[in-house]
Design an enzyme around this catalytic site. Structure first.
Site, PDB file in Angstrom:
ATOM      1  N   LYS A 138       0.885  -0.939  -0.080  1.00 20.01           N
ATOM      2  CA  LYS A 138      -0.173  -0.117   0.037  1.00 20.01           C
ATOM      3  C   LYS A 138       0.931   1.128   0.082  1.00 20.01           C
ATOM      4  O   LYS A 138       2.171   1.276   0.504  1.00 20.01           O
ATOM      5  CB  LYS A 138      -0.735   0.000   1.295  1.00 20.01           C
ATOM      6  N   ASP A 178      -6.895   4.193  -4.557  1.00 13.55           N
ATOM      7  CA  ASP A 178      -7.732   3.945  -3.083  1.00 13.55           C
ATOM      8  C   ASP A 178      -8.224   5.567  -2.856  1.00 13.55           C
ATOM      9  O   ASP A 178      -8.680   6.094  -3.870  1.00 13.55           O
ATOM     10  CB  ASP A 178      -6.794   3.579  -2.126  1.00 13.55           C
TER      11      ASP A 178
HETATM   12  P1  NDP Z   1     -12.956   7.499  -2.644  1.00 10.59           P
HETATM   13  O1  NDP Z   1     -11.960   8.652  -2.484  1.00 10.59           O
HETATM   14  O2  NDP Z   1     -13.437   7.278  -4.008  1.00 10.59           O
HETATM   15  O3  NDP Z   1     -14.044   7.840  -1.583  1.00 10.59           O
HETATM   16  C1  NDP Z   1     -13.950   7.737  -0.273  1.00 10.59           C
HETATM   17  C2  NDP Z   1     -15.210   8.293   0.407  1.00 10.59           C
HETATM   18  O4  NDP Z   1     -15.233   8.128   1.834  1.00 10.59           O
HETATM   19  C3  NDP Z   1     -15.672   9.692   0.048  1.00 10.59           C
HETATM   20  O5  NDP Z   1     -17.215   9.602   0.077  1.00 10.59           O
HETATM   21  C4  NDP Z   1     -15.161  10.586   1.426  1.00 10.59           C
HETATM   22  O6  NDP Z   1     -15.756  11.517   1.641  1.00 10.59           O
HETATM   23  C5  NDP Z   1     -15.416   9.129   2.416  1.00 10.59           C
HETATM   24  N1  NDP Z   1     -14.221   9.449   3.577  1.00 10.59           N
HETATM   25  C6  NDP Z   1     -13.147   9.292   3.370  1.00 10.59           C
HETATM   26  N2  NDP Z   1     -12.251   9.553   4.480  1.00 10.59           N
HETATM   27  C7  NDP Z   1     -13.423   9.950   5.356  1.00 10.59           C
HETATM   28  C8  NDP Z   1     -13.414  10.162   6.559  1.00 10.59           C
HETATM   29  N3  NDP Z   1     -12.202  10.191   7.464  1.00 10.59           N
HETATM   30  N4  NDP Z   1     -14.374  10.207   7.364  1.00 10.59           N
HETATM   31  C9  NDP Z   1     -15.690  10.052   6.348  1.00 10.59           C
HETATM   32  N5  NDP Z   1     -15.677  10.052   5.225  1.00 10.59           N
HETATM   33  C10 NDP Z   1     -14.435   9.741   4.628  1.00 10.59           C
HETATM   34  O7  NDP Z   1     -12.347   6.211  -2.315  1.00 10.59           O
HETATM   35  P2  NDP Z   1     -12.871   4.898  -2.302  1.00 10.59           P
HETATM   36  O8  NDP Z   1     -14.282   4.769  -2.741  1.00 10.59           O
HETATM   37  O9  NDP Z   1     -11.853   3.965  -3.449  1.00 10.59           O
HETATM   38  O10 NDP Z   1     -12.639   4.121  -1.030  1.00 10.59           O
HETATM   39  C11 NDP Z   1     -13.460   3.846   0.223  1.00 10.59           C
HETATM   40  C12 NDP Z   1     -12.874   2.674   0.867  1.00 10.59           C
HETATM   41  O11 NDP Z   1     -12.882   1.272   0.140  1.00 10.59           O
HETATM   42  C13 NDP Z   1     -11.515   2.796   1.585  1.00 10.59           C
HETATM   43  O12 NDP Z   1     -11.400   2.296   2.846  1.00 10.59           O
HETATM   44  C14 NDP Z   1     -10.736   1.995   0.540  1.00 10.59           C
HETATM   45  O13 NDP Z   1      -9.390   1.559   1.243  1.00 10.59           O
HETATM   46  C15 NDP Z   1     -11.596   0.800   0.290  1.00 10.59           C
HETATM   47  N6  NDP Z   1     -11.436   0.119  -0.991  1.00 10.59           N
HETATM   48  C16 NDP Z   1     -11.365   0.631  -2.218  1.00 10.59           C
HETATM   49  C17 NDP Z   1     -10.929  -0.005  -3.296  1.00 10.59           C
HETATM   50  C18 NDP Z   1     -10.774   0.623  -4.760  1.00 10.59           C
HETATM   51  O14 NDP Z   1     -10.679  -0.356  -5.650  1.00 10.59           O
HETATM   52  N7  NDP Z   1     -10.825   1.941  -4.761  1.00 10.59           N
HETATM   53  C19 NDP Z   1     -10.682  -1.429  -3.088  1.00 10.59           C
HETATM   54  C20 NDP Z   1     -10.934  -2.043  -1.898  1.00 10.59           C
HETATM   55  C21 NDP Z   1     -11.298  -1.186  -0.933  1.00 10.59           C
HETATM   56  P3  NDP Z   1     -14.798  12.921   1.280  1.00 10.59           P
HETATM   57  O15 NDP Z   1     -14.975  13.331  -0.210  1.00 10.59           O
HETATM   58  O16 NDP Z   1     -15.478  13.961   2.383  1.00 10.59           O
HETATM   59  O17 NDP Z   1     -13.570  12.604   1.719  1.00 10.59           O
HETATM   60  O1  2IT Z   2      -7.601  -1.855  -0.925  1.00  9.45           O
HETATM   61  C1  2IT Z   2      -7.887  -2.264  -2.031  1.00  9.45           C
HETATM   62  O2  2IT Z   2      -7.987  -3.387  -2.211  1.00  9.45           O
HETATM   63  C2  2IT Z   2      -7.600  -1.167  -3.277  1.00  9.45           C
HETATM   64  N1  2IT Z   2      -7.651  -0.210  -2.759  1.00  9.45           N
HETATM   65  C3  2IT Z   2      -7.343  -1.741  -4.491  1.00  9.45           C
HETATM   66  C4  2IT Z   2      -5.991  -2.351  -4.596  1.00  9.45           C
HETATM   67  C5  2IT Z   2      -5.534  -2.438  -6.484  1.00  9.45           C
HETATM   68  O3  2IT Z   2      -4.422  -2.856  -6.474  1.00  9.45           O
HETATM   69  O4  2IT Z   2      -6.190  -2.708  -7.028  1.00  9.45           O
END
Ligand code: NDP
Ligand code: 2IT
Length: 464
Positions: A138, A178
């Site tokens: 990461k 992420d």
């Molecule tokens: P994005 O940046 O697209 O969206 C994140 C969302 O979560 C936004 O709405 C953001 O609000 C909110 N958020 C972030 N930090 C906080 C906080 N401290 N308190 C409240 N709300 C918060 O990220 P993703 O959708 O990609 O990621 C979301 C989650 O999913 C994370 O935990 C990530 O690790 C996990 N994940 C992502 C993957 C991927 O492929 N993208 C794969 C697997 C897991 P704001 O706009 O206000 O910051």
């Molecule tokens: O938390 C996760 O699994 C991710 N943010 C996606 C990682 C990836 O390499 O696609």
């Protein structure tokens, strides 16, 4: 070696675990998220450590919690006013036992080594569950993209990649998105990678469809979480049709979780961001979701605007503290898709009291340990992130395969593979839990299934 009575064996595992946890805290001071992730996993591994004493003898867990490498670098860039800005960048290469390092990049002010170690550790076990050959990593930066102009984002991404470049590559370490790193940032990062490398190779995933990306990667985490939910419900002869669902976040994972839930007949009534949440009793339909995608991905606005646009919806600002009123909206299913520790023990109590029967984690470690205990003790179908959100990195693995073959599979083909992978993860997690005497406990199943594969690879690669 003298044979041990079961009591001695149990005592030995307990000693091993408490020494390990003490050492992790001592060697990683001030990193509570990392301590939490290790403790959550370690305490569920007892039955595997008892069954396979070699894991204890050869200190497999102790080796796994020590990252192979923690790379930290300064990222200097110039903002629109001509002022120099300094951020800190990282790549935590956790484990390459079963494949090249793989995992996302997070741009958020809360990023520091401890957060990335927790995410890298979870990623190692998650990637193992996908059945694809990928190790865990990461990275990211404490850079805050909020309020930054398009050209500031571009300059930051270019500077970040200039520093990260020497450590990544299609066979060594393959970053992706992420929090705060979506399609736009991946474009800038990949552009800079290529500028330096003078080669077009799949050293990053989440790329655009026209330049080496895979169909369905954008959708994969959210869709995969919902496919996982379907599999869990199937074990009780139930489905998502007509179910009221709470979704937190409004970014990549939340958007496509909502999309698939709505397609399968679910009724999604909440969305959030770090400022607050909306409650739409009429349900977020596909048209409203399109509006949210525009708001978040193009206009980069706040979720509060939803309540002004759609008359029956209400908005509540976040108050902080140990309870989030979003989780008290009555529902049957909850999909936390924002960030770590967003469901407190009190939130978990409220969800259980209101009759939630399914909690599926789209985010990484969104539920505090006491909350997980409450769900499991109450018979809630609870899916930990490392299993439920593995669809994202799984399709990243499929993107790597397509890049290597210079080919591009169809949307239908990738979606079918994603569904198969999520079903297999579900079945192996469930079967592992049963096999170790914890039937129905997806947390134990996911941790042991993910760990055993990595542990066996470590033994094979470096026997004592
Ligand atoms: P994005 O940046 O697209 O969206 C994140 C969302 O979560 C936004 O709405 C953001 O609000 C909110 N958020 C972030 N930090 C906080 C906080 N401290 N308190 C409240 N709300 C918060 O990220 P993703 O959708 O990609 O990621 C979301 C989650 O999913 C994370 O935990 C990530 O690790 C996990 N994940 C992502 C993957 C991927 O492929 N993208 C794969 C697997 C897991 P704001 O706009 O206000 O910051
Ligand atoms: O938390 C996760 O699994 C991710 N943010 C996606 C990682 C990836 O390499 O696609």
């Amino acid at each position: 070696m003298a044979s041990r009575t079961p009591r001695h064996a149990t005592a030995r595992v307990e000693e091993h675990l408490s020494a390990l946890l003490a050492k992790v805290e001592m060697k990683n001071p001030g990193e509570p998220e990392f301590h939490q992730a290790v403790r959550e996993v370690a305490t569920t591994l007892r039955p595997a450590l008892l069954r396979y004493p070699r894991y204890v003898d050869e200190k497999i867990l102790e080796r796994l919690v020590e990252p192979d490498r923690v790379i930290s670098f300064g990222v200097n860039w110039v903002d629109d006013s001509g002022t120099v800005q300094v951020n800190r960048g990282f790549r935590v290469q956790m484990s390459s036992s079963i494949g090249p390092y793989k995992g996302g990049l997070r741009f958020h002010p809360s990023v520091y080594a401890g957060v990335l170690k927790f995410l890298g550790f979870e990623q190692t076990l998650k990637n193992s569950l996908t059945t694809l050959p990928m190790g865990g990593a990461k990275g990211g930066s404490d850079f805050d993209p909020k309020g930054r102009s398009e050209s500031e984002i571009r300059r930051f991404c270019q500077s970040f990649m200039t520093e990260l470049y020497p450590y990544i590559g299609e066979f060594t370490d393959i970053p992706a998105g992420d929090i705060g790193v979506g399609a736009r940032e991946i474009g800038y990062l990949f552009g800079q990678y290529k500028r330096i490398a003078k080669r077009f190779v799949g050293a990053i995933t989440g790329k655009g469809i026209k330049w080496g990306g895979s169909e369905i990667r954008q959708e994969a985490t959210g869709y995969g979480a919902v496919y996982f939910a379907q599999e869990m419900l199937r074990t009780r002869d139930e489905d998502l049709e007509g179910r009221t669902c709470l979704v937190s976040g409004s970014g990549n994972v939340a958007q496509f979780t909502v999309e698939k839930l709505v397609q399968l007949g679910g009724r999604v009534v909440t969305l959030s961001d770090s400022d607050g949440f909306i409650h739409d009793p009429a349900g977020v339909d596909l048209d409203k979701l399109e509006w949210v995608k525009q708001l978040k991905n193009e206009r980069r606005g706040r979720i509060s605007e939803y309540a002004a646009e759609f008359p029956h919806a209400t908005y509540k600002a976040a108050r902080g503290g140990d309870q989030n009123p979003m989780w008290s909206v009555p529902a049957q299913c909850a999909f936390p898709c924002a960030t770590q520790n967003e469901i407190s023990a009190k939130d978990a109590d409220t969800l259980v009291k209101n009759g939630v029967t399914l909690v599926v984690e789209g985010a990484n470690m969104p539920t505090v340990p006491e909350g997980i205990d409450r769900f499991i003790a109450s018979g809630v179908l609870y899916a930990p992130g490392k299993a439920a959100n593995a669809g994202g990195v799984a399709v990243s693995g499929l993107e790597m395969a397509q890049d290597m073959q210079l080919s591009q599979w169809t949307r239908e083909e990738v979606d079918a593979r994603l569904q198969t992978i999520m079903r297999r993860i579900h079945d192996s997690v469930r079967k592992t839990a049963e096999d170790y005497g914890h039937g129905g406990n997806y947390s134990v199943g996911a941790n042991i299934a993910g760990f055993v594969k990595v542990a066996d690879a470590m033994l094979d690669e470096s026997p004592i």
